[in-house]
Design a protein around this motif. Structure first.
Motif, mmCIF file in Angstrom:
data_model
loop_
_atom_site.group_PDB
_atom_site.id
_atom_site.type_symbol
_atom_site.label_atom_id
_atom_site.label_comp_id
_atom_site.label_asym_id
_atom_site.label_seq_id
_atom_site.Cartn_x
_atom_site.Cartn_y
_atom_site.Cartn_z
ATOM 1 N N THR A 22 0.871 -1.164 0.000
ATOM 2 C CA THR A 22 0.000 0.000 0.000
ATOM 3 C C THR A 22 0.914 1.222 0.000
ATOM 4 N N ASN A 23 0.478 2.265 -0.664
ATOM 5 C CA ASN A 23 1.305 3.450 -0.873
ATOM 6 C C ASN A 23 1.235 4.377 0.340
ATOM 7 N N ILE A 24 2.364 4.611 0.982
ATOM 8 C CA ILE A 24 2.426 5.456 2.176
ATOM 9 C C ILE A 24 2.009 6.895 1.880
ATOM 10 N N GLU A 25 2.298 7.357 0.658
ATOM 11 C CA GLU A 25 1.993 8.746 0.305
ATOM 12 C C GLU A 25 0.506 8.973 0.062
ATOM 13 N N LEU A 26 -0.256 7.897 -0.115
ATOM 14 C CA LEU A 26 -1.698 8.022 -0.330
ATOM 15 C C LEU A 26 -2.518 7.727 0.922
ATOM 16 N N LEU A 27 -1.839 7.355 2.019
ATOM 17 C CA LEU A 27 -2.556 7.103 3.278
ATOM 18 C C LEU A 27 -3.088 8.409 3.840
ATOM 19 N N GLN A 28 -4.334 8.385 4.266
ATOM 20 C CA GLN A 28 -4.921 9.558 4.918
ATOM 21 C C GLN A 28 -5.711 9.112 6.132
ATOM 22 N N ILE A 29 -5.516 9.808 7.221
ATOM 23 C CA ILE A 29 -6.258 9.555 8.436
ATOM 24 C C ILE A 29 -7.391 10.573 8.485
ATOM 25 N N ASN A 30 -8.587 10.102 8.782
ATOM 26 C CA ASN A 30 -9.779 10.976 8.810
ATOM 27 C C ASN A 30 -9.925 11.787 7.518
ATOM 28 N N ASP A 31 -9.641 11.178 6.398
ATOM 29 C CA ASP A 31 -9.810 11.761 5.057
ATOM 30 C C ASP A 31 -8.871 12.912 4.712
ATOM 31 N N SER A 32 -8.004 13.347 5.632
ATOM 32 C CA SER A 32 -7.167 14.497 5.295
ATOM 33 C C SER A 32 -5.801 14.530 5.969
ATOM 34 N N ILE A 33 -5.588 13.787 7.025
ATOM 35 C CA ILE A 33 -4.336 13.877 7.780
ATOM 36 C C ILE A 33 -3.302 12.918 7.192
ATOM 37 N N PRO A 34 -2.134 13.430 6.784
ATOM 38 C CA PRO A 34 -1.081 12.534 6.283
ATOM 39 C C PRO A 34 -0.429 11.773 7.438
ATOM 40 N N SER A 105 -11.117 6.902 10.708
ATOM 41 C CA SER A 105 -10.847 6.136 9.492
ATOM 42 C C SER A 105 -9.423 6.327 8.990
ATOM 43 N N ILE A 106 -9.012 5.370 8.168
ATOM 44 C CA ILE A 106 -7.769 5.458 7.405
ATOM 45 C C ILE A 106 -8.149 5.112 5.973
ATOM 46 N N THR A 107 -7.688 5.928 5.033
ATOM 47 C CA THR A 107 -7.906 5.622 3.620
ATOM 48 C C THR A 107 -6.599 5.078 3.055
ATOM 49 N N LEU A 108 -6.681 3.890 2.473
ATOM 50 C CA LEU A 108 -5.527 3.223 1.881
ATOM 51 C C LEU A 108 -5.539 3.449 0.376
ATOM 52 N N ASP A 109 -4.410 3.785 -0.186
ATOM 53 C CA ASP A 109 -4.256 3.965 -1.638
ATOM 54 C C ASP A 109 -5.271 4.925 -2.240
ATOM 55 N N GLY A 110 -5.735 5.878 -1.425
ATOM 56 C CA GLY A 110 -6.644 6.897 -1.924
ATOM 57 C C GLY A 110 -8.051 6.423 -2.194
ATOM 58 N N LYS A 111 -8.379 5.157 -1.879
ATOM 59 C CA LYS A 111 -9.711 4.671 -2.224
ATOM 60 C C LYS A 111 -10.347 3.708 -1.235
ATOM 61 N N ASN A 112 -9.587 2.932 -0.503
ATOM 62 C CA ASN A 112 -10.145 1.934 0.407
ATOM 63 C C ASN A 112 -10.154 2.463 1.835
ATOM 64 N N LYS A 113 -11.335 2.831 2.317
ATOM 65 C CA LYS A 113 -11.453 3.386 3.668
ATOM 66 C C LYS A 113 -11.687 2.254 4.658
ATOM 67 N N ILE A 114 -10.877 2.246 5.735
ATOM 68 C CA ILE A 114 -11.052 1.268 6.794
ATOM 69 C C ILE A 114 -11.424 1.995 8.079
ATOM 70 N N GLU A 121 -12.011 -10.240 7.073
ATOM 71 C CA GLU A 121 -12.271 -10.718 5.712
ATOM 72 C C GLU A 121 -12.156 -9.584 4.694
ATOM 73 N N GLN A 122 -12.577 -8.384 5.051
ATOM 74 C CA GLN A 122 -12.454 -7.244 4.131
ATOM 75 C C GLN A 122 -10.989 -6.895 3.878
ATOM 76 N N ILE A 123 -10.175 -6.890 4.916
ATOM 77 C CA ILE A 123 -8.742 -6.626 4.743
ATOM 78 C C ILE A 123 -8.103 -7.773 3.972
ATOM 79 N N GLN A 124 -8.535 -8.991 4.244
ATOM 80 C CA GLN A 124 -7.990 -10.145 3.534
ATOM 81 C C GLN A 124 -8.312 -10.080 2.037
ATOM 82 N N ARG A 125 -9.465 -9.535 1.669
ATOM 83 C CA ARG A 125 -9.785 -9.363 0.250
ATOM 84 C C ARG A 125 -8.884 -8.312 -0.403
#
Length: 183
Positions: A22-34, A105-114, A121-125
């Motif tokens: 997963t790209n570290i530069e695209l991670l966002q916490i609460n949709d905006s925090i790097p 929340s954390i957004t992974l790769d700019g699109k997958n919000k966890i 199972e969702q993370i495993q997918r």
């Protein structure tokens, strides 16, 4: 010699098709925090609950202090920190995220919000190879038994970092995420 290069090419291709990143530069916490920023910037994004000395139990840490936002914390490194060669500017970096009323929340790769509702199972997918064989773990001072899996972090240029995201699940729900790197 040509066969050697073909073998090397094949090994690289097979490694990267099985590896999960997963790209570290695209991670966002609460949709905006790097994940990493200066102290002034973190104050723009969130209310800091406390800044504390690194506890003795974390004696291997090179951080100068810890910044708490809810139950989550960032490591703070002052200019000139001995853990870095020529650190010219202070910065803070998330180390542990615990989902609560401040970090949702954390957004992974700019699109997958966890979130705290994300299941194993969702993370495993998202990361089938990385989460194929989960581990059971306990955290010092916490009686909860966690199921974990981890994924390697890369940069936007595809450079693999010596850093991983570790996902911690209890009762099949995501409870925390650690940003792990060797000291």
């Amino acid at each position: 010699m040509r066969n050697f290069y073909l073998l090397l090419l094949f090994l690289n291709i097979s490694f990267y098709t099985k590896a999960q990143f997963t790209n570290i530069e695209l991670l966002q916490i609460n949709d905006s925090i790097p994940i990493s920023m200066g102290m002034n910037k973190i104050k723009l994004y969130a209310d800091i609950d406390s800044i504390v000395s690194v506890p003795s139990i974390m004696d291997a840490s090179t951080a100068d202090s810890l910044i708490y936002i809810g139950e989550s914390y960032l490591a703070y490194y002052e200019e000139g920190n001995e853990g870095f060669d020529n650190l010219e500017e202070s910065f803070c970096e998330f180390e542990v995220i615990v989902f609560d009323d401040k970090i949702k929340s954390i957004t992974l790769d700019g699109k997958n919000k966890i979130t705290s509702q994300t299941t194993f199972e969702q993370i495993q997918r998202l990361f089938p190879s990385s989460c194929k064989d989960p581990s059971e773990i306990s955290i010092y001072g916490d009686d909860t038994k966690y199921t974990t899996c981890s994924v390697v972090l890369i940069t936007s240029k595809g450079i693999q970092l010596d850093m991983q995201l570790i996902f911690y699940f209890a009762n099949n729900k995501l409870k925390r995420v650690d940003f792990w790197h060797p000291i």
